[in-house]
Motif scaffolding. Structure first.
Motif, short mmCIF file in Angstrom:
data_model
loop_
_atom_site.label_atom_id
_atom_site.label_comp_id
_atom_site.label_asym_id
_atom_site.label_seq_id
_atom_site.Cartn_x
_atom_site.Cartn_y
_atom_site.Cartn_z
N MET A 1 22.09 -16.72 -14.02
CA MET A 1 23.42 -16.21 -13.76
C MET A 1 23.53 -14.79 -14.33
N SER A 2 23.61 -13.80 -13.47
CA SER A 2 23.71 -12.44 -13.94
C SER A 2 25.01 -11.81 -13.45
N HIS A 3 25.43 -10.77 -14.18
CA HIS A 3 26.62 -10.04 -13.77
C HIS A 3 26.25 -9.13 -12.62
N ASP A 4 27.23 -8.83 -11.76
CA ASP A 4 26.99 -7.88 -10.68
C ASP A 4 26.76 -6.51 -11.29
N PRO A 5 25.74 -5.78 -10.81
CA PRO A 5 25.50 -4.44 -11.34
C PRO A 5 26.53 -3.46 -10.81
N ALA A 26 36.77 -4.89 -11.25
CA ALA A 26 36.77 -6.16 -11.98
C ALA A 26 35.46 -6.92 -11.78
N ARG A 27 34.90 -6.85 -10.57
CA ARG A 27 33.66 -7.56 -10.25
C ARG A 27 32.48 -7.04 -11.05
N VAL A 28 32.44 -5.72 -11.30
CA VAL A 28 31.28 -5.13 -11.99
C VAL A 28 31.62 -4.67 -13.41
N PHE A 29 32.82 -4.98 -13.88
CA PHE A 29 33.30 -4.43 -15.15
C PHE A 29 32.36 -4.68 -16.34
N PRO A 30 31.81 -5.87 -16.53
CA PRO A 30 30.92 -6.04 -17.70
C PRO A 30 29.77 -5.05 -17.71
N ASP A 31 29.15 -4.80 -16.56
CA ASP A 31 28.06 -3.83 -16.50
C ASP A 31 28.58 -2.40 -16.66
N MET A 32 29.71 -2.11 -16.02
CA MET A 32 30.29 -0.77 -16.08
C MET A 32 30.62 -0.37 -17.52
N ILE A 33 31.28 -1.24 -18.25
CA ILE A 33 31.71 -0.90 -19.60
C ILE A 33 30.52 -0.77 -20.55
N ARG A 176 29.87 -17.57 -11.14
CA ARG A 176 29.14 -17.83 -12.39
C ARG A 176 29.62 -19.14 -13.02
N ILE A 177 30.93 -19.35 -13.02
CA ILE A 177 31.49 -20.59 -13.56
C ILE A 177 31.02 -21.77 -12.73
#
Length: 191
Positions: A1-5, A26-33, A176-177
């Motif tokens: 399970m990976s975050h969207d780049p 919102a979809r890519v926020f974890p990678d963006m931040i 992911r959930i």
């Protein structure tokens, strides 16, 4: 399970628009931040550490502009004052909807699982659920993490009365959930 780049701004733009916290962000926020703020994971974790030094019993901590809840989660991990509530607030509809979608996916899947006792929260980043017949939540959480690659907190992390319970953060994408819930179902079938 990976975050969207994050590839939103990978190509040159003829005209740069104002930045908006929309569904794409919102979809890519974890990678963006993580790529935009040097040391972001360390900063987030240290916010929790510092807050733990100053938090008072029977008070509230506010995470204003919480986005997907990274600081909120760090506060919950580190602050152990009695009845200290963490309130997460964001004005981005896309961010709130992403968390709500993760909650709804987790709630639907947990509610349908045999042996799982679950009541959906009205407003939270976490699902607390009881597994009927589970005698050691710490061992189950370790097995779930190592064998099935799903991270949950054992109920005993919150005191002895938490035995038999698990806590899952659902501030993730519904996909992911959903994958985590499928893995949890396989783990419960083997238990």
């Amino acid at each position: 399970m990976s975050h969207d780049p994050d590839r939103l701004f990978a190509q040159p733009l003829a005209r740069v628009q104002d930045f908006v916290f929309n569904e794409d962000v919102a979809r890519v926020f974890p990678d963006m931040i993580k790529r935009s703020v040097p040391g972001y994971p360390t900063i987030v974790e240290n916010i929790g550490v510092i807050a733990a030094q100053f938090a008072q019993p029977n008070t509230r901590l506010y995470d204003l502009g919480c986005s997907l809840g990274a600081v909120t989660q760090a506060l919950r991990r580190h602050v152990s004052q009695d009845d200290c509530q963490v309130i997460a607030v964001d004005n981005s509809t896309a961010m709130v909807e992403r968390c709500r979608a993760g909650r709804d996916t987790a709630s639907q899947r947990l509610s349908a699982m045999p042996r799982v006792i679950y009541s959906p929260p009205a407003a939270a980043f976490y699902a607390f659920f009881k597994v009927d017949g589970m005698e050691n939540s710490l061992n189950f959480a370790k097995r779930l993490a190592t064998k099935f690659k799903v991270g949950v907190a054992p109920g005993t992390a919150f005191g002895p009365s938490g035995e038999g319970w698990l806590r899952l953060c659902f501030a993730q994408s519904p996909e992911r959930i959903d994958e985590a819930m499928s893995r949890l179902e396989r783990a419960l079938a083997e238990a």
